[in-house]
Design a protein around this motif. Structure first.
Motif, mmCIF file in Angstrom:
data_model
loop_
_atom_site.group_PDB
_atom_site.id
_atom_site.type_symbol
_atom_site.label_atom_id
_atom_site.label_comp_id
_atom_site.label_asym_id
_atom_site.label_seq_id
_atom_site.Cartn_x
_atom_site.Cartn_y
_atom_site.Cartn_z
ATOM 1 N N TYR A 1 51.031 17.093 32.341
ATOM 2 C CA TYR A 1 49.454 16.820 32.138
ATOM 3 C C TYR A 1 49.213 15.292 32.397
ATOM 4 O O TYR A 1 48.095 14.754 32.216
ATOM 5 N N SER A 2 50.583 14.648 32.556
ATOM 6 C CA SER A 2 50.287 13.256 32.931
ATOM 7 C C SER A 2 49.153 12.737 33.901
ATOM 8 O O SER A 2 48.536 11.823 33.620
ATOM 9 N N LYS A 3 48.803 13.533 35.140
ATOM 10 C CA LYS A 3 47.745 13.103 35.842
ATOM 11 C C LYS A 3 46.838 14.081 35.844
ATOM 12 O O LYS A 3 45.834 14.293 36.615
ATOM 13 N N ASP A 4 46.606 14.998 34.820
ATOM 14 C CA ASP A 4 45.601 16.122 34.861
ATOM 15 C C ASP A 4 44.622 15.396 34.033
ATOM 16 O O ASP A 4 44.402 15.493 32.731
ATOM 17 N N PHE A 5 43.663 14.765 34.579
ATOM 18 C CA PHE A 5 42.431 13.989 34.063
ATOM 19 C C PHE A 5 41.364 14.774 34.033
ATOM 20 O O PHE A 5 40.261 14.352 33.525
ATOM 21 N N SER A 6 41.388 16.071 34.294
ATOM 22 C CA SER A 6 40.317 16.963 34.051
ATOM 23 C C SER A 6 40.088 17.739 32.616
ATOM 24 O O SER A 6 39.217 18.181 32.215
ATOM 25 N N ARG A 7 41.284 17.350 31.707
ATOM 26 C CA ARG A 7 41.148 18.031 30.499
ATOM 27 C C ARG A 7 40.088 17.298 29.564
ATOM 28 O O ARG A 7 40.091 16.037 29.966
ATOM 29 N N PRO A 8 39.469 17.795 28.775
ATOM 30 C CA PRO A 8 38.535 17.082 27.826
ATOM 31 C C PRO A 8 39.360 16.096 27.019
ATOM 32 O O PRO A 8 40.391 16.436 26.820
ATOM 33 N N ARG A 9 38.892 15.004 26.870
ATOM 34 C CA ARG A 9 39.276 14.075 25.911
ATOM 35 C C ARG A 9 38.415 13.180 25.418
ATOM 36 O O ARG A 9 37.355 12.702 25.983
ATOM 37 N N ALA B 1 37.994 9.454 24.752
ATOM 38 C CA ALA B 1 38.610 8.073 25.037
ATOM 39 C C ALA B 1 38.248 6.848 24.298
ATOM 40 O O ALA B 1 37.249 6.779 23.526
ATOM 41 N N GLY B 2 39.145 5.930 24.463
ATOM 42 C CA GLY B 2 38.833 4.636 24.085
ATOM 43 C C GLY B 2 39.506 3.431 25.050
ATOM 44 O O GLY B 2 40.169 3.901 25.962
ATOM 45 N N TRP B 3 39.049 2.195 24.871
ATOM 46 C CA TRP B 3 39.293 1.098 26.049
ATOM 47 C C TRP B 3 40.957 1.152 26.121
ATOM 48 O O TRP B 3 41.357 0.551 27.208
ATOM 49 N N TRP B 4 41.777 1.325 25.212
ATOM 50 C CA TRP B 4 43.152 1.040 25.186
ATOM 51 C C TRP B 4 43.658 2.193 26.111
ATOM 52 O O TRP B 4 44.965 2.138 26.569
ATOM 53 N N GLY B 5 43.116 3.221 26.243
ATOM 54 C CA GLY B 5 43.448 4.347 27.093
ATOM 55 C C GLY B 5 43.179 4.238 28.600
ATOM 56 O O GLY B 5 43.538 4.852 29.594
ATOM 57 N N HIS B 6 42.163 3.250 28.715
ATOM 58 C CA HIS B 6 41.709 3.020 30.237
ATOM 59 C C HIS B 6 43.016 2.430 30.977
ATOM 60 O O HIS B 6 43.639 1.532 30.499
ATOM 61 N N ASP B 7 42.983 2.444 32.393
ATOM 62 C CA ASP B 7 44.042 2.048 33.371
ATOM 63 C C ASP B 7 44.006 0.588 33.118
ATOM 64 O O ASP B 7 42.992 -0.260 32.971
ATOM 65 N N ILE C 1 34.437 -2.541 32.822
ATOM 66 C CA ILE C 1 33.410 -1.803 33.586
ATOM 67 C C ILE C 1 33.272 -0.394 33.026
ATOM 68 O O ILE C 1 33.948 0.170 32.348
ATOM 69 N N LYS C 2 32.225 0.032 33.410
ATOM 70 C CA LYS C 2 31.874 1.460 33.436
ATOM 71 C C LYS C 2 32.552 2.602 33.599
ATOM 72 O O LYS C 2 33.217 2.156 34.945
ATOM 73 N N GLY C 3 32.812 3.629 33.258
ATOM 74 C CA GLY C 3 33.477 4.824 33.755
ATOM 75 C C GLY C 3 34.873 4.809 33.394
ATOM 76 O O GLY C 3 35.650 4.115 33.800
ATOM 77 N N PHE C 4 35.409 5.806 32.512
ATOM 78 C CA PHE C 4 36.687 5.704 31.935
ATOM 79 C C PHE C 4 37.836 6.430 32.949
ATOM 80 O O PHE C 4 37.627 7.570 33.582
ATOM 81 N N LYS C 5 38.671 5.369 33.113
ATOM 82 C CA LYS C 5 39.758 5.970 34.134
ATOM 83 C C LYS C 5 41.090 5.948 33.175
ATOM 84 O O LYS C 5 41.596 4.877 33.172
ATOM 85 N N GLY D 1 47.291 7.408 28.148
ATOM 86 C CA GLY D 1 45.712 7.730 28.161
ATOM 87 C C GLY D 1 45.005 8.384 27.199
ATOM 88 O O GLY D 1 43.660 8.529 27.333
ATOM 89 N N TRP D 2 45.588 8.507 26.227
ATOM 90 C CA TRP D 2 45.118 9.150 24.906
ATOM 91 C C TRP D 2 45.011 7.893 24.153
ATOM 92 O O TRP D 2 44.039 8.113 22.851
#
Ligand SMILES: Cc1ncc(COP(=O)(O)O)c(C=O)c1O
Length: 428
Positions: A267-275, A277-283, A291-295, A302-303
């Motif tokens: 699931y490492s690159k499975d970004f389609s799953r619901p989750r 999020a918080g800023w420490w999981g962002h790229d 910036i806007k938009g969780f990556k 990423g969790w």
């Protein structure tokens, strides 16, 4: 352990001899042993709160000093920079869980992590909506399952399966877990069990249960609160989807310590799953661009939700480094022997199970260090003698005493002395 082979086993001399031969015996000195009435206790509840490593204070002090001297600059220039502190624990968490570094992470508390994982891995549909778990799972887990079901508009009465042991038995047979998975295959969304069951001490067959869940089309998750640091785990190879744990028990990281989570690499690159999020999981390359938009970061990172609680993480790191030196396979070897010794002595005291019954599996492959003793009579009296004799064990309603000799700091002599108290209680 067979009686004829060890006919002098039931003696303090034997126990001390075993301690002398124990290659891990020196680790006991690395812990602060609690006292009762000024004398060292026989501490048997590492399954509840593990002991404090002597290095913990220094690890925390170093962070307090860096905070005092560097303040905000500590994020970059502390001896262990705070910005990347969460990466330090990955190596030893990998060894303990059998997960790859990008699959394991210390974060939050166990129940928080369980909720985060349920958001991502329990995605019911009208047809496939059931959660299967063990009857009598730890209450926090039960509440998490109940509230997720309700959140999805489902009724726990019809969407939660809690498997019970057979009549007259105390723990689950793997074949019964698997047949229950197979029977419910069409409707099952998630199979989730404790790795080691907190009440009975049963170590579930994680690989077999995960395979059965996958064959049924369901996800497989585990609560490893009583498993991590207690039994060896192979989460990656067993293809477990996710797992969570706390680190105040066998991981000795202190009361309310930082917890952990595993998410399989698939699931490492499975970004389609619901989750959630918080800023420490962002790229991390963009995190501070605000910036806007969780990556999400790849992998379990990423969790992450929040920046790292450094003082807790420092206590965690101090303890993990002790584990790194001892090694989980050496610890398991000692644990099998130590708990085997405990079982042997208990069975000598009450061979016909007149007074108590050990409800933990007899097969050492199906248990960790804990034995759960169901008291048939005088349970409370036995337990009160424990306290008088400086034994710290744990009572679970209605009538179970749990004892968990931890191979990092418990000795064979501890086990022997504990059993002397049980003997005394039973024989009046
Ligand atoms: C099996 C199990 N799950 C969950 C919890 C709750 O953990 P926390 O309070 O860290 O969220 C515990 C606590 O002892 C536990 O033993």
């Amino acid at each position: 352990m067979k009686a004829q082979k060890y006919n002098h086993v039931n003696s303090i001399g034997y126990a001390r001899g075993m301690d002398k031969k124990d290659p891990l015996a020196a680790f006991r000195k690395q812990f602060l042993l609690p006292k009762v009435k000024g004398k060292p206790a026989i501490y048997m509840i590492g399954n509840s709160l593990g002991l404090q490593p002597k290095t913990t204070r220094q690890f925390i002090k170093e962070e307090l000093d860096d905070w005092a001297n560097l303040a905000g600059e500590g994020h970059f220039h502390a001896r262990r920079p705070w910005l990347t502190y969460h990466k330090l624990s990955k190596k030893i968490l990998s060894q303990l869980t059998g997960g790859k570094p990008n699959e394991v992470l210390a974060m939050n508390q166990l129940t928080v992590n369980l909720h985060l994982m349920l958001v991502s891995f329990y995605n019911p549909t009208p047809k496939r909506h059931k959660i299967l778990t063990e009857d009598g799972a730890f209450p926090s887990d039960q509440y998490a399952f109940e509230t997720h079901l309700k959140f999805h508009g489902l009724d726990p009465e019809t969407s939660l399966i809690e498997i019970k042991p057979r009549e007259g038995e105390y723990f689950l047979r793997t074949e019964d877990i698997i047949s229950s998975i197979e029977r419910n295959a069409d409707e099952l969304a998630l199979v989730i069990l404790g790795g080691v069951q907190y009440y009975t001490g049963q170590f579930f067959e994680i690989g077999k249960i995960t395979s059965a869940a996958h064959a049924a089309g369901a996800m497989a998750g585990f609560d490893l609160a009583h498993a991590i640091g207690n039994v060896p785990l192979q989460l990656h190879d067993d293809d477990v989807d996710f797992a969570v744990w706390c680190s105040y028990k066998y991981l000795n990281s202190g009361p309310g310590a930082i917890a952990g989570a595993f998410v399989h690499e698939k699931y490492s690159k499975d970004f389609s799953r619901p989750r959630f999020a918080g800023w420490w999981g962002h790229d991390e390359d963009e995190r501070f661009r605000m910036i806007k938009g969780f990556k999400p970061m790849e992998g379990v990172d990423g969790w992450q939700l929040s920046n790292v609680p450094i003082l807790q993480a420092a206590a965690h790191q101090a303890s993990l480094e002790v584990f790194g030196k001892a090694g989980i396979s050496r610890l398991r070897k000692k644990s099998l022997s130590l708990t085997g010794f405990l079982e042997f002595l208990l069975l000598e005291i009450d061979p016909d199970e007149k007074h108590f019954k050990i409800i933990t599996p007899k097969d050492p492959n199906h248990r960790g260090c804990q034995l759960s003793i169901l008291m048939k009579n005088n349970g409370r009296k036995t337990f009160s003698l424990f306290i008088k004799n400086r034994v710290i064990a744990d009572w679970r309603e209605p009538n179970v005493i749990r004892v968990a000799p931890a191979p990092l700091y418990n000795s064979y002599e501890d086990v022997f002395r504990l059993c002397q108290v049980v003997k005394h209680a039973i024989n009046g």
